[in-house]
Design an enzyme around this catalytic site. Structure first.
Site, PDB file in Angstrom:
ATOM      1  N   LYS A 198     -27.674  -9.022 -52.074  1.00 40.26           N
ATOM      2  CA  LYS A 198     -26.702  -7.440 -51.754  1.00 40.26           C
ATOM      3  C   LYS A 198     -25.350  -7.930 -50.695  1.00 40.26           C
ATOM      4  CE  LYS A 198     -30.495  -6.146 -53.656  1.00 40.26           C
ATOM      5  NZ  LYS A 198     -31.254  -5.516 -53.288  1.00 40.26           N
ATOM      6  N   ARG A 240     -38.521 -28.961 -54.236  1.00 42.44           N
ATOM      7  CA  ARG A 240     -39.075 -28.141 -53.696  1.00 42.44           C
ATOM      8  C   ARG A 240     -39.401 -27.565 -52.666  1.00 42.44           C
ATOM      9  NH1 ARG A 240     -44.571 -28.050 -53.788  1.00 42.44           N
ATOM     10  NH2 ARG A 240     -44.594 -28.962 -56.503  1.00 42.44           N
ATOM     11  N   TYR A 243     -37.507   0.273 -49.779  1.00 44.40           N
ATOM     12  CA  TYR A 243     -37.056   0.064 -50.913  1.00 44.40           C
ATOM     13  C   TYR A 243     -38.545  -0.410 -52.019  1.00 44.40           C
ATOM     14  CZ  TYR A 243     -35.300  -3.597 -54.369  1.00 44.40           C
ATOM     15  OH  TYR A 243     -35.180  -4.147 -56.003  1.00 44.40           O
ATOM     16  N   ASP A 260     -36.808  -5.014 -42.399  1.00 38.99           N
ATOM     17  CA  ASP A 260     -35.959  -5.075 -43.810  1.00 38.99           C
ATOM     18  C   ASP A 260     -34.740  -5.253 -42.943  1.00 38.99           C
ATOM     19  OD1 ASP A 260     -34.488  -5.055 -46.363  1.00 38.99           O
ATOM     20  OD2 ASP A 260     -35.913  -5.177 -47.593  1.00 38.99           O
TER      21      ASP A 260
HETATM   22  C1  LIG Z   1     -32.809  -5.511 -53.716  1.00 34.87           C
HETATM   23  C2  LIG Z   1     -33.472  -5.282 -52.074  1.00 34.87           C
HETATM   24  C3  LIG Z   1     -35.088  -6.029 -52.401  1.00 34.87           C
HETATM   25  C4  LIG Z   1     -35.376  -7.093 -52.526  1.00 34.87           C
HETATM   26  O1  LIG Z   1     -35.165  -8.837 -53.112  1.00 34.87           O
HETATM   27  P1  LIG Z   1     -34.134  -8.658 -54.604  1.00 34.87           P
HETATM   28  O2  LIG Z   1     -33.083  -9.270 -54.034  1.00 34.87           O
HETATM   29  O3  LIG Z   1     -33.636  -7.889 -55.716  1.00 34.87           O
HETATM   30  O4  LIG Z   1     -36.165  -9.823 -55.061  1.00 34.87           O
HETATM   31  C5  LIG Z   1     -35.300  -5.872 -51.232  1.00 34.87           C
HETATM   32  N1  LIG Z   1     -35.831  -4.879 -50.112  1.00 34.87           N
HETATM   33  C6  LIG Z   1     -33.821  -4.757 -50.197  1.00 34.87           C
HETATM   34  C7  LIG Z   1     -33.640  -2.894 -49.346  1.00 34.87           C
HETATM   35  C8  LIG Z   1     -33.511  -4.874 -51.392  1.00 34.87           C
HETATM   36  O5  LIG Z   1     -32.364  -3.497 -51.224  1.00 34.87           O
END
Ligand SMILES: *Cc1c(COP(=O)(O)O)cnc(C)c1O
Length: 388
Positions: A203, A53, A106, A178
């Site tokens: 993603k 961890r 998001y 983000d």
């Molecule tokens: C999918 C997404 C998240 C969250 O990520 P996870 O891996 O699903 O927890 C945060 N910000 C954006 C822009 C996203 O597309």
């Protein structure tokens, strides 16, 4: 040596083969499944590893790779994008602090802020960050952080990272971006002045719709030490196998992003010229109200777009049902093309009135362009549009 360019770093950094004494020369970092690491002497952990961890060799390779992608000094990997976000907020903010966030975030981020973190004495104000003045006007005595996402989901609104980061700096605020939608290939917020970058590696970085993960990248050492401490203390870390999948995905990020971008531009232009389509939201179109800003702060326009069909909900449902190559699914950034209906799927938790006010109507469809042959994708859209 001069700094290597993006594609080279995306393939090699963190994964240099060990051809020295005792090394095995693997060109791919092994998946280190051990939870604990033996040592010879009480006070010297072998290679610095103690417990998985806290630190794991496969994750360590991924974190070095993540840092270089955003031109950052440090990278941290998490079990999901949400885990990265939660650890970040809990590390930087305290009870009573105030955050200014883009009003088109998001959905999961908004849910974390409004339903979870606001119960711990944190305050959030949502503003239309397309106008930097609105961010400035929202600053209070207890404001500590600005939270941005650009382009936003699903309406592809942009904000000026450089201007807002400068504003943040002048007021001693931490600016977070983000950067999931653009990926580090098309946009590098730290270079534009932001303090911390967040990614959902689920993603584009993973890129194959087969791993959930998150990341933070930054260059401030003091902040990094806090985050590193809390990554272990809170414990939302990714498994070694998940780290391997993200490392593997990143190697092809460059070629995938080029193709996502090419396909999205072609499809955006096709849809814009189609009589059944009312409006297309894609920063690569000259009709996008922030096309100039997009050209300035991004080196491409990405693979995400949305459009409004000239039809009510019934027509939209027929269109979605008739598509053969595009899968009707949430998420984005994988090699396969996806469509989804924000009002009934990803953004269903936002009250209808509020949703329609910002433009998420029943006619809106979001597309994550994959990397298939674009002729096939356009033909698929064409036959479904004819039936809608
Ligand atoms: C999918 C997404 C998240 C969250 O990520 P996870 O891996 O699903 O927890 C945060 N910000 C954006 C822009 C996203 O597309």
């Amino acid at each position: 040596m001069r700094k290597l360019k993006f594609a080279t770093r995306a393939i090699h950094v963190g994964e240099e083969p060990n051809v020295g004494e005792g090394g095995t020369g693997d060109v791919v970092v092994p998946i280190h499944v051990a939870t604990t690491f033996a040592r010879k002497e009480v006070e010297s952990p072998t290679g610095g590893y103690e417990y998985s961890r806290t630190e794991n060799p496969t994750r360590h390779a991924l974190e070095k790779r993540l840092a270089t992608l955003e031109n950052a000094k440090f990278g941290l990997a998490f079990a999901s994008g949400m885990a990265a976000e939660a650890t970040l907020i809990l590390s930087v903010l305290q009870k009573g602090d105030h955050v200014i966030a883009f009003d088109d975030l998001y959905g999961g981020t908004r849910r974390l802020f409004s339903n979870v973190l606001s119960n711990f004495g944190l305050e959030f104000t949502y503003v239309d960050a397309r106008k930097a003045e609105y961010v400035k006007k929202a600053i209070l005595k207890n404001t500590r952080m600005i939270w941005l996402e650009t382009p936003t989901n699903p309406l592809m609104k942009l904000c000026d990272i450089r201007r807002i980061s400068e504003l943040g700096k002048s007021q001693d605020l931490v600016t977070v971006v983000d950067n999931t939608f653009m990926s580090p290939y098309f946009q590098n917020p730290l270079d534009l002045g932001a303090d911390i970058v967040v990614h959902s590696t689920t993603k584009y970085l993973g890129g194959h719709s087969d791993v959930v993960g998150g990341a933070l990248m930054l260059s401030n050492e003091e902040l990094y030490n806090k985050l590193k401490f809390n990554q272990n203390a809170i414990g939302a870390v990714p498994s070694p196998f998940d780290c391997f999948l993200v490392l593997r995905g990143i190697k092809t990020l460059t070629v995938r992003m080029e193709r996502h971008n090419y396909n999205a531009q072609k499809v955006a232009e096709y849809l814009e010229s189609h009589p059944r389509v009312r409006k297309v939201h894609y920063p690569g179109l000259r009709s996008h109200p922030q096309h100039e800003l997009a050209k300035k702060q991004m080196s491409g326009f990405g693979g995400m777009l949305s459009f409004e069909l000239d039809s009510g909900l019934e027509g939209v449902k027929v269109f979605l049902r008739k598509l053969e190559i595009f899968a009707l699914a949430e998420s984005l950034g994988g090699v396969e093309s996806l469509v989804e209906h924000p009002a009934l799927m990803t953004h269903a938790s936002i009250p209808k009135r509020e949703r329609e006010k910002i433009g998420i109507t029943n006619s809106l469809i979001r597309v994550s362009m994959g990397i298939e042959d674009v002729e096939d994708l356009i033909e698929d859209l064409s036959q479904a549009l004819n039936k809608a």
